[in-house]
Every structure is written in structure tokens, then in C-alpha cells.
Design an enzyme around this catalytic site. Sequence first.
Site, PDB file in Angstrom:
ATOM      1  CG  ASN A   7      -1.816   1.141   1.337  1.00 23.72           C
ATOM      2  OD1 ASN A   7      -1.399   2.269   1.099  1.00 23.72           O
ATOM      3  ND2 ASN A   7      -3.060   0.914   1.695  1.00 23.72           N
ATOM      4  CG  HIS A  10       0.786   6.314   4.801  1.00 21.39           C
ATOM      5  ND1 HIS A  10      -0.150   7.288   5.046  1.00 21.39           N
ATOM      6  CD2 HIS A  10       0.275   5.160   5.300  1.00 21.39           C
ATOM      7  CE1 HIS A  10      -1.180   6.762   5.692  1.00 21.39           C
ATOM      8  NE2 HIS A  10      -0.941   5.469   5.855  1.00 21.39           N
ATOM      9  CG  HIS A  43      -8.159   4.142   1.028  1.00 25.86           C
ATOM     10  ND1 HIS A  43      -8.309   3.967   2.383  1.00 25.86           N
ATOM     11  CD2 HIS A  43      -9.384   4.515   0.571  1.00 25.86           C
ATOM     12  CE1 HIS A  43      -9.577   4.210   2.721  1.00 25.86           C
ATOM     13  NE2 HIS A  43     -10.235   4.559   1.636  1.00 25.86           N
ATOM     14  NE  ARG A  45      -9.304   8.383   4.283  1.00 28.46           N
ATOM     15  CZ  ARG A  45      -9.434   7.466   5.243  1.00 28.46           C
ATOM     16  NH1 ARG A  45      -8.591   6.472   5.328  1.00 28.46           N
ATOM     17  NH2 ARG A  45     -10.394   7.565   6.124  1.00 28.46           N
ATOM     18  NE  ARG A  49      -7.592  11.426   5.443  1.00 28.25           N
ATOM     19  CZ  ARG A  49      -8.049  10.803   6.536  1.00 28.25           C
ATOM     20  NH1 ARG A  49      -7.249  10.049   7.247  1.00 28.25           N
ATOM     21  NH2 ARG A  49      -9.294  10.965   6.924  1.00 28.25           N
ATOM     22  CD  GLU A  70      -6.883  -0.262   1.134  1.00 29.25           C
ATOM     23  OE1 GLU A  70      -6.933   0.841   1.698  1.00 29.25           O
ATOM     24  OE2 GLU A  70      -6.118  -1.153   1.479  1.00 29.25           O
ATOM     25  CB  THR A 101      -9.469   1.830   7.357  1.00 30.89           C
ATOM     26  OG1 THR A 101      -9.016   2.457   6.172  1.00 30.89           O
ATOM     27  CG2 THR A 101     -10.853   1.258   7.128  1.00 30.89           C
ATOM     28  CD  GLU A 151      -7.284  -6.123   3.315  1.00 34.78           C
ATOM     29  OE1 GLU A 151      -7.597  -5.784   2.158  1.00 34.78           O
ATOM     30  OE2 GLU A 151      -6.430  -5.525   3.993  1.00 34.78           O
ATOM     31  CG  HIS A 191      -5.543  -1.665   9.154  1.00 32.49           C
ATOM     32  ND1 HIS A 191      -5.071  -0.957  10.222  1.00 32.49           N
ATOM     33  CD2 HIS A 191      -6.129  -0.746   8.340  1.00 32.49           C
ATOM     34  CE1 HIS A 191      -5.376   0.316  10.076  1.00 32.49           C
ATOM     35  NE2 HIS A 191      -6.008   0.479   8.936  1.00 32.49           N
TER      36      HIS A 191
END
Length: 238
Positions: A7, A10, A43, A45, A49, A70, A101, A151, A191
Site C-alpha cells: 500500500n 503514505h 486508497h 479517499r 487526503r 481500496e 481505516t 480481507e 492493517h
Amino acid sequence: MPALGVNIDHVATVRQARRTIEPDPVWAAALAELGGADGITLHLREDRRHIQDRDLRVMKETVQVKMNLEMAATEEMTRIALDVRPGQVSLVPEKREEVTTEGGLDVIGNLTRVQEYAKRLADGGIEVSLFIDPDERQIDAAHELGVSAVELHTGRYADAEDPKTQEQEFLTLVKAGAHAVRQGLVLHMGHGLTYRNVSRIADIPDLCELNIGHSIVARAVMVGFTQAVREMKALVTR
Ligand code: PXP
């Protein structure tokens, strides 16, 4: 051996901190592939963000491995997914004020809405996975909706403050994972996983995919993206 989905959200978080053009998550995705990533997870969002629409579109052209988007189960996101057509969509709950999340999708409480979006995505040729807590009732609801994968949220295992709680959360994941597999669902987990806590999870029978982000990006800042992914991949496939 589970596949490793990296992922890259970030990387985009750092870029958006200055609303500039670097670091580019598209580059990170390419470097993750060089390090052995089996998939790239991102993801989009609703508040944008970190990942931006442009990232999704460019990565659709550049990512060679499986692309896992996602997203919240909303009209806007469903339209974007059906336009871009990633290989897989993971439906997640989304609250604007949350840092990340926080819990799994409440499939039982949102059956009609989740079913509608999951069906439209699947009809568009996209594999659909639901991000849910390791709860047999939620797994049964996911099974009833006819999605291909779930998941299971590993956050409570990852965040456990003492070994006894961590052991309980681990056993909950093992049991829920076996239940999902018995229902014919493809089993994913993710996660909060880190280089320290991932090995036991990676050993869970029939686990097909792990999605890991923050810990890899944190290490990448120190050792480089390809190296950070290589080290995680070694733990996951050892
Ligand atoms: N899986 C899902 C469904 C997520 O929402 C996230 C966070 O975006 C992850 C996995 C990765 O979590 P982490 O960044 O804690 O590794």
C-alpha cells in the site's frame, strides 16, 4: 504463501503535506514491483487526503502487477472504479475524521448498499473484496453477497498491548480465516502489520494476500523503497 500487496498511500501523504509533486507514489509503485510486490494497493479517499485521482489513472497505465483499489461503497467511487477498472476493489468503511481505516465494513448493517455496489463492480469485471472484522457473522454476510474475497482486519492483533491479548486476537483471525475459506471466499488480511508482527499472520493456512502499507513506507524512508519491500517480502514468503 500469501501474495504481498504494498500500500503506497503514505508516499502520497508526504507529497500532500506540501501539496507538491514529490515524492510520486507512481515511482514508489514501480520500486515496490522491483522489490517483489505482488500487488499495489491504494486508497482513494473521499477527502483525497493522500492518493489523488491522477495517481490512480497513471498507475493504471504503469502498474504491471495486480492493482487493488481500496474505496468506500459510494456512487462517486464506484463510477471512478468502473472507469479506471483496477483488477480488484476492496470496499472499506470510511469516516472523514479517522486517522486510518478504523474498523471493518459493517456488511450486515449495510447489506443493500454494499450488495448494489459490489454487484456493479463485479459486473464490470472487477474482483471485489470486503474489508471486514474477523467476525463469522460478517463473513457469512459477505458470502451471501457473492463477493469473491474478504480481507480480515488485523488491527486488533497488531495493536494488542500484551502477549495474551495478541494471542487471543491471533486465534480469532485463524478461526475466522478458516470459516471464510470454508465458505469458499478467497482470504486476505491486512492493517497495522509490521516487520515484527507479520510472520505469524503470513503462516495462517490458506491466506492468499496481505496488504501492508505504513510499516513499509516508514522503513523505505530509511533504507529505500525497493529494499523495504524486499525485506517484507522475505518475511511473508519465508
Ligand atoms: N488493508 C486495508 C483495507 C486498509 O484500509 C489499509 C490501510 O489503508 C491497509 C490494509 C494497510 O494498513 P497499514 O498501512 O496499517 O499497513
